[in-house]
Design an enzyme around this catalytic site. Sequence first.
Site, PDB file in Angstrom:
ATOM      1  N   ALA A 111       0.814  -1.219   0.000  1.00 43.55           N
ATOM      2  CA  ALA A 111       0.000   0.000   0.000  1.00 43.55           C
ATOM      3  C   ALA A 111       0.845   1.267   0.000  1.00 43.55           C
ATOM      4  O   ALA A 111       0.336   2.356  -0.231  1.00 43.55           O
ATOM      5  CB  ALA A 111      -0.924  -0.006   1.214  1.00 43.55           C
ATOM      6  N   HIS A 112       2.157   1.144   0.225  1.00 41.57           N
ATOM      7  CA  HIS A 112       3.012   2.339   0.379  1.00 41.57           C
ATOM      8  C   HIS A 112       4.326   2.175  -0.361  1.00 41.57           C
ATOM      9  O   HIS A 112       5.367   2.001   0.278  1.00 41.57           O
ATOM     10  CB  HIS A 112       3.282   2.566   1.866  1.00 41.57           C
ATOM     11  CG  HIS A 112       3.774   3.946   2.192  1.00 41.57           C
ATOM     12  ND1 HIS A 112       5.097   4.278   2.265  1.00 41.57           N
ATOM     13  CD2 HIS A 112       3.092   5.067   2.471  1.00 41.57           C
ATOM     14  CE1 HIS A 112       5.225   5.554   2.592  1.00 41.57           C
ATOM     15  NE2 HIS A 112       4.021   6.046   2.733  1.00 41.57           N
ATOM     16  N   PHE A 113       4.450   2.278  -1.569  1.00 39.04           N
ATOM     17  CA  PHE A 113       3.457   2.397  -2.620  1.00 39.04           C
ATOM     18  C   PHE A 113       3.725   1.296  -3.627  1.00 39.04           C
ATOM     19  O   PHE A 113       4.870   0.900  -3.783  1.00 39.04           O
ATOM     20  CB  PHE A 113       3.557   3.763  -3.298  1.00 39.04           C
ATOM     21  CG  PHE A 113       3.213   4.889  -2.357  1.00 39.04           C
ATOM     22  CD1 PHE A 113       1.896   5.230  -2.120  1.00 39.04           C
ATOM     23  CD2 PHE A 113       4.207   5.594  -1.706  1.00 39.04           C
ATOM     24  CE1 PHE A 113       1.577   6.275  -1.269  1.00 39.04           C
ATOM     25  CE2 PHE A 113       3.891   6.634  -0.848  1.00 39.04           C
ATOM     26  CZ  PHE A 113       2.577   6.974  -0.627  1.00 39.04           C
ATOM     27  N   ASN A 163       8.245   1.948  -0.090  1.00 34.65           N
ATOM     28  CA  ASN A 163       9.168   2.508   0.895  1.00 34.65           C
ATOM     29  C   ASN A 163       8.503   2.501   2.262  1.00 34.65           C
ATOM     30  O   ASN A 163       7.303   2.379   2.380  1.00 34.65           O
ATOM     31  CB  ASN A 163       9.653   3.903   0.477  1.00 34.65           C
ATOM     32  CG  ASN A 163       8.557   4.926   0.430  1.00 34.65           C
ATOM     33  OD1 ASN A 163       8.249   5.546   1.437  1.00 34.65           O
ATOM     34  ND2 ASN A 163       7.945   5.109  -0.740  1.00 34.65           N
TER      35      ASN A 163
END
Length: 147
Positions: free
Chosen positions: A49-51, A56
């Site tokens: 989800a990040h990203f 990261n």
Amino acid sequence: MLSFDINGIKQCQRNRYPVLLVDQVIDVTPGKSARGIKCFTYNEWFFPAHFEDEPNVPGFIQIECLVQTFIMTFLCLDEYKGKKTNFASINNVKFRRKIIPGETLIIDAELKSLKRGLATGSVTSSVNGDPACSADFVVTVPDVFSA
């Protein structure tokens, strides 16, 4: 000096999966300092989800790694072992580089003061010797602080 694997960390602090983030705490001088190690892999729950196109480590995860190392400077002391902790303040936070899957974060924590359940200190971290993030913390131990 002391060192703690994941089972030793769990005996000292109350964080558990999925928020127990530090893999090892080494070079601990109780009541003074500690060095934490966090190895990031793409299997971490937050990376997709990040990203998706540029994974990261989110800032809040970095801060949690820092504070988990910091609290080990005093939670390894018999009178504090296993006690609950709370943030009182986080100051002077600096993010200096992106941390990506496959990198290892080395965290150095210094306890500056521990009085009546109020701990203050500074923490820095690095990846391959390059500064990653840093912060100053004030953490309370409610069982002692409110007494």
